[in-house]
Structure formats: C-alpha cells, structure tokens
Design a protein around this motif. Structure first.
Motif, PDB file in Angstrom:
ATOM      1  N   PRO A   1      -6.532  -0.767  -3.616  1.00 43.08           N
ATOM      2  CA  PRO A   1      -6.362  -1.386  -2.299  1.00 43.08           C
ATOM      3  C   PRO A   1      -6.244  -0.358  -1.165  1.00 43.08           C
ATOM      4  O   PRO A   1      -6.704  -0.610  -0.053  1.00 43.08           O
ATOM      5  N   GLU A   2      -5.664   0.797  -1.470  1.00 41.92           N
ATOM      6  CA  GLU A   2      -5.559   1.851  -0.448  1.00 41.92           C
ATOM      7  C   GLU A   2      -6.944   2.351  -0.033  1.00 41.92           C
ATOM      8  O   GLU A   2      -7.186   2.626   1.142  1.00 41.92           O
TER       9      GLU A   2
ATOM     10  N   ARG B   1      -7.389  -9.437  -1.740  1.00 44.91           N
ATOM     11  CA  ARG B   1      -6.450  -9.646  -2.855  1.00 44.91           C
ATOM     12  C   ARG B   1      -6.397 -11.103  -3.281  1.00 44.91           C
ATOM     13  O   ARG B   1      -6.147 -11.396  -4.453  1.00 44.91           O
TER      14      ARG B   1
ATOM     15  N   VAL C   1      -7.515  -6.451   3.531  1.00 49.84           N
ATOM     16  CA  VAL C   1      -6.970  -6.169   2.197  1.00 49.84           C
ATOM     17  C   VAL C   1      -6.281  -7.408   1.637  1.00 49.84           C
ATOM     18  O   VAL C   1      -6.473  -7.765   0.468  1.00 49.84           O
ATOM     19  N   GLU C   2      -5.501  -8.084   2.458  1.00 46.37           N
ATOM     20  CA  GLU C   2      -4.807  -9.287   1.982  1.00 46.37           C
ATOM     21  C   GLU C   2      -5.794 -10.378   1.578  1.00 46.37           C
ATOM     22  O   GLU C   2      -5.589 -11.059   0.569  1.00 46.37           O
TER      23      GLU C   2
ATOM     24  N   LEU D   1      -9.782   0.580  -0.130  1.00 49.44           N
ATOM     25  CA  LEU D   1     -10.383  -0.461   0.699  1.00 49.44           C
ATOM     26  C   LEU D   1      -9.805  -0.407   2.111  1.00 49.44           C
ATOM     27  O   LEU D   1     -10.535  -0.440   3.103  1.00 49.44           O
TER      28      LEU D   1
ATOM     29  N   THR E   1      -8.595  -9.122  -7.995  1.00 48.51           N
ATOM     30  CA  THR E   1      -7.647  -8.042  -8.215  1.00 48.51           C
ATOM     31  C   THR E   1      -8.282  -6.742  -7.743  1.00 48.51           C
ATOM     32  O   THR E   1      -9.374  -6.384  -8.182  1.00 48.51           O
ATOM     33  N   LEU E   2      -7.606  -6.071  -6.853  1.00 47.64           N
ATOM     34  CA  LEU E   2      -8.141  -4.818  -6.318  1.00 47.64           C
ATOM     35  C   LEU E   2      -7.642  -3.646  -7.148  1.00 47.64           C
ATOM     36  O   LEU E   2      -6.440  -3.502  -7.360  1.00 47.64           O
TER      37      LEU E   2
ATOM     38  N   LEU F   1       0.843  -1.195   0.000  1.00 52.34           N
ATOM     39  CA  LEU F   1       0.000   0.000   0.000  1.00 52.34           C
ATOM     40  C   LEU F   1       0.877   1.244   0.000  1.00 52.34           C
ATOM     41  O   LEU F   1       1.883   1.299   0.687  1.00 52.34           O
TER      42      LEU F   1
END
Length: 124
Positions: free
Chosen positions: A105-106, A97, A93-94, A108, A101-102, A68
């Motif tokens: 991610p930041e 993933r 987040v992990e 989320l 595919t995110l 991130l």
C-alpha cells in the motif's frame, strides 16, 4: 543592550511560532508522536528552517492512521505536496483496499501522490 530582534519577521518570532505549533500538536497527539515524526530528515529540515506547521504534522498522522508506514522517502514527498493531494492519495489507497488486498500500500500511495503532486498538467 538588546541583542535580539523581535520584529514579526525575525527568526526568534518564527521559532516561537514553531514552538507553539509543536506544543499544540503534542497536546493533541502526545509527545511520543511528535518525537516520532520529527525524526524524519525532511521534517527536521523544515523545523530547522521554521517552515513546519501543525497541518504538516497532522497530515503525516493521517497517513499513518490508515496503516501506512512512513519512511524518509514518503515523508519527503508528502512535505512537497498539498494537503489536498495527500488526501487524494489516501482516498485512492483506501478505495483500492476495499477492492483487493494490497501487497504494497505504501508503494501505491507513493505512486499516486508522486503523479498527482509532480504532474505539470501535461501528464509528465
């Protein structure tokens, strides 16, 4: 005449403690990493108020370790939350993933952490 108050609660003692924490972090992660993290306003503010500690820097490193990208908004939120809340958001987040595919991610991470950290137990 001694102009400094070296009592345990003094600003000098707090500053010395902060320097020790920063040195321990730099010894473990490197000066470049310490310099990078102290560039964020909320980190710098905590340094100025001698409220930053080794675990604050380590949790920021944990967040970056999962890929991130930190920005001042994320850092400010992270500094308001407990380590357990941040680690919970990292885990979410992990897990996401692994499923897909995110694209952001930041985003989320921010939403999960904000909900977890700012929740008052009533869902709002």
């Amino acid at each position: 005449m001694n102009y400094f108050d070296y009592t345990s609660g003094s600003k000098v003692s707090q500053a010395l403690s902060l320097v020790k924490e920063a040195k321990a972090f730099a010894d473990r992660y490197g000066l470049e990493r310490l310099d990078h993290l102290t560039g964020f306003p909320s980190v710098a503010e905590n340094i100025a108020n001698t409220q930053l500690n080794h675990s604050d820097l380590e949790i920021l490193t944990e967040v970056e370790t999962i890929g991130l990208k930190l920005n001042s908004t994320l850092v400010s939120l992270i500094m308001e939350c407990t380590i357990q809340e941040v680690r919970y958001a990292i885990a979410v987040v992990e897990q996401a993933r692994k499923r897909e595919t995110l694209r952001n991610p930041e985003g989320l991470f921010y939403r999960v952490l904000e909900k977890k950290c700012k929740s008052n137990g009533f869902g709002f």
